[in-house]
Design a protein around this motif. Structure first.
Motif, PDB file in Angstrom:
ATOM      1  N   LYS A 113       0.838  -1.190   0.000  1.00 17.00           N
ATOM      2  CA  LYS A 113       0.000   0.000   0.000  1.00 17.00           C
ATOM      3  C   LYS A 113       0.875   1.243   0.000  1.00 17.00           C
ATOM      4  O   LYS A 113       2.004   1.149   0.477  1.00 17.00           O
ATOM      5  CB  LYS A 113      -0.948   0.041   1.201  1.00 17.00           C
ATOM      6  N   PRO A 114       0.428   2.400  -0.481  1.00 21.90           N
ATOM      7  CA  PRO A 114      -0.743   2.534  -1.332  1.00 21.90           C
ATOM      8  C   PRO A 114      -0.461   1.853  -2.662  1.00 21.90           C
ATOM      9  O   PRO A 114       0.670   1.834  -3.120  1.00 21.90           O
ATOM     10  CB  PRO A 114      -0.878   4.052  -1.486  1.00 21.90           C
ATOM     11  N   MET A 115      -1.531   1.336  -3.283  1.00 22.51           N
ATOM     12  CA  MET A 115      -1.333   0.513  -4.481  1.00 22.51           C
ATOM     13  C   MET A 115      -0.508   1.249  -5.554  1.00 22.51           C
ATOM     14  O   MET A 115       0.396   0.674  -6.151  1.00 22.51           O
ATOM     15  CB  MET A 115      -2.709   0.156  -5.029  1.00 22.51           C
ATOM     16  N   GLU A 116      -0.855   2.477  -5.809  1.00 21.80           N
ATOM     17  CA  GLU A 116      -0.066   3.327  -6.733  1.00 21.80           C
ATOM     18  C   GLU A 116      -0.418   4.787  -6.417  1.00 21.80           C
ATOM     19  O   GLU A 116      -1.056   5.039  -5.391  1.00 21.80           O
ATOM     20  CB  GLU A 116      -0.365   2.987  -8.203  1.00 21.80           C
ATOM     21  N   ILE A 117       0.011   5.705  -7.254  1.00 19.13           N
ATOM     22  CA  ILE A 117      -0.172   7.121  -6.899  1.00 19.13           C
ATOM     23  C   ILE A 117      -1.313   7.803  -7.665  1.00 19.13           C
ATOM     24  O   ILE A 117      -1.571   8.973  -7.458  1.00 19.13           O
ATOM     25  CB  ILE A 117       1.141   7.917  -7.068  1.00 19.13           C
ATOM     26  N   LEU A 164       8.167   9.906  -6.347  1.00 17.73           N
ATOM     27  CA  LEU A 164       8.256   8.514  -5.890  1.00 17.73           C
ATOM     28  C   LEU A 164       7.144   8.138  -4.907  1.00 17.73           C
ATOM     29  O   LEU A 164       6.714   6.987  -4.843  1.00 17.73           O
ATOM     30  CB  LEU A 164       9.614   8.260  -5.217  1.00 17.73           C
ATOM     31  N   ALA A 165       6.694   9.115  -4.116  1.00 18.38           N
ATOM     32  CA  ALA A 165       5.713   8.815  -3.060  1.00 18.38           C
ATOM     33  C   ALA A 165       4.287   9.123  -3.493  1.00 18.38           C
ATOM     34  O   ALA A 165       3.335   8.519  -2.991  1.00 18.38           O
ATOM     35  CB  ALA A 165       6.051   9.608  -1.804  1.00 18.38           C
ATOM     36  N   ASP A 206      -9.335   3.060  -2.730  1.00 20.38           N
ATOM     37  CA  ASP A 206      -8.680   3.892  -1.718  1.00 20.38           C
ATOM     38  C   ASP A 206      -7.918   5.040  -2.365  1.00 20.38           C
ATOM     39  O   ASP A 206      -7.945   6.175  -1.880  1.00 20.38           O
ATOM     40  CB  ASP A 206      -7.724   3.047  -0.863  1.00 20.38           C
ATOM     41  N   VAL A 207      -7.226   4.744  -3.464  1.00 23.61           N
ATOM     42  CA  VAL A 207      -6.479   5.811  -4.140  1.00 23.61           C
ATOM     43  C   VAL A 207      -7.448   6.870  -4.677  1.00 23.61           C
ATOM     44  O   VAL A 207      -7.176   8.076  -4.640  1.00 23.61           O
ATOM     45  CB  VAL A 207      -5.569   5.226  -5.247  1.00 23.61           C
TER      46      VAL A 207
END
Ligand code: NDP
Length: 364
Positions: free
Chosen positions: A134-138, A207-208, A345-346
């Motif tokens: 997690k998080p799966m992606e941004i 990156l985050a 969630d994202v």
């Protein structure tokens, strides 16, 4: 991960509230009939080294079967420590060769958030199941690409939501679902830690993808979704920054409220500038229940307003989530921590950022 955060998260404890969890708590190292599924870890950082690799040793149906790393010294270290053959060691450019390695069934992506997609795509293209931290992606778009690629490969995708397997959390979900203390009305969920190293990837937007919200706020969002069984329909959020240099690229502290279709309201704060914030409380029509701490790797516990403690026997959340994922693959069952859940969630985290940006509530 900062020293403070690791210290925070690494005490002990939790419990076994389902048959699967119960079996793991009692027989963590017992061999299951049949072959154990091989797991390759991608990114040998703090989480992979200190939590996931040790947890893998405790599962009955998984084993460490490969590593992907950009750091040759780590490759040597892990080869020795876990008895890995040269053919099971990859770097980020050679992941496609995993297609020839029948020992690897699952690729567990544990790299910085914005690299999850690239590594998941490589794993899917090599014909492997994907488990993604997690998080799966941004962004939702990047999550969707991951979902599509894994589906196209005919493989399973799971997201590392360890609290979905944490027995104290599961007990709270039971209290909410069965209305043991009445209907849940208001949820207060908060998580944060004081960020150490100012040079780490968690403070770099590319990156985050974001700061405290993407990293730890997501736990509060998950708590509200788990306890209500619903998705938020309205979000109002604001950000506070006290160190504009350290947190130049990402959010430092975020506070937000959500409304749910049943009328439940949630309130949360997440932060990168303070320790000691890691719990939730649900106010119900007759009383309350909650966990404090709620989000550590061990030692989570809580109380019900009518008296009893919530303090389930210890288990390893990473071992349980991996066992469950392997079990889903073996028995062809859907995972409770699906890519769709990670993508949703994202979407909600993105709505929180949108509300901050617009300076007003957003409806979803
Ligand atoms: P670390 O910084 O400790 O490790 C990340 C690793 O990724 C690095 O050590 C490196 O491994 C690899 N990597 C590849 N490319 C890069 C890059 N450009 N910059 C930095 N590292 C790179 O992070 P964590 O282990 O703490 O976090 C990894 C993931 O796990 C994140 O998505 C995070 O949100 C999640 N996480 C989940 C937790 C949970 O409780 N479920 C707790 C902590 C983290 P190598 O040298 O082998 O290439």
């Amino acid at each position: 991960m900062s020293y403070k955060r690791r210290e925070f998260l690494t005490s002990t404890a939790a419990l076994a509230a389902t048959p699967l969890l119960a079996s793991l708590a009692g027989t963590a190292s017992a061999e299951a009939p049949g072959r154990k599924l091989g797991v390759a870890l991608v990114g040998l950082g703090s989480l992979a080294t200190n939590q996931i690799a040790p947890a893998l040793q405790k599962t009955r149906n998984c084993r460490l079967a490969g590593i992907v790393t950009g750091t040759p010294s780590k490759a040597e270290e892990w080869k020795k420590k876990y008895g890995l053959a040269d053919k099971s060691v990859y770097d980020y450019k050679t992941m496609s060769r995993m297609a020839d390695n029948k020992d690897i069934d699952i690729v567990y992506v544990v790299t910085p958030n914005a690299l999850h997609l690239e590594h998941a795509l490589a794993a899917a293209a090599a014909g492997k199941h994907v488990f993604c931290e997690k998080p799966m992606e941004i962004s939702v778009e990047r999550c969707q690409q991951m979902v599509d690629a894994v589906k196209k490969a005919g493989k399973m995708l799971g997201v590392g939501y360890r609290c979905q397997f944490e027995p104290n959390h599961l007990e709270c979900v039971r209290l909410a679902k069965e209305k043991v203390l009445g209907d849940v009305k208001i949820i207060d969920a908060n998580f944060g830690f004081a960020m150490g190293d100012p040079t780490q990837w968690r403070l770099k937007r590319d990156l985050a993808g974001g700061g405290s919200l993407m990293d730890v706020g997501i736990y509060c969002l998950q708590t509200a979704r788990m306890l209500t069984g619903e998705d938020p329909i309205w979000i109002n959020a604001a950000e506070v920054k006290t160190d504009a240099v350290k947190f130049k690229e990402v959010d430092e502290t975020v506070m937000w409220q959500m409304k749910f279709p049943s009328g439940v309201v949630s309130n949360s704060v997440c932060t990168y500038n303070a320790n000691g914030l890691a719990g939730f409380r649900a106010a119900t029509s007759r009383s309350w229940f909650g966990l404090e701490p709620a989000y550590f790797y061990g030692g989570n516990r809580g109380r019900r307003g009518d008296g009893p403690e919530i303090n389930m026997p210890p288990t390893d959340q990473f071992a349980v989530e991996l066992e469950d994922f392997a079990d889903c693959i073996i028995n062809k069952k859907p995972t409770r921590v699906s890519g769709e859940m990670g993508m949703a969630d994202v979407k909600f985290l993105t709505a929180i950022y949108e509300s901050i940006k617009k300076g007003r509530p957003v409806t979803i």
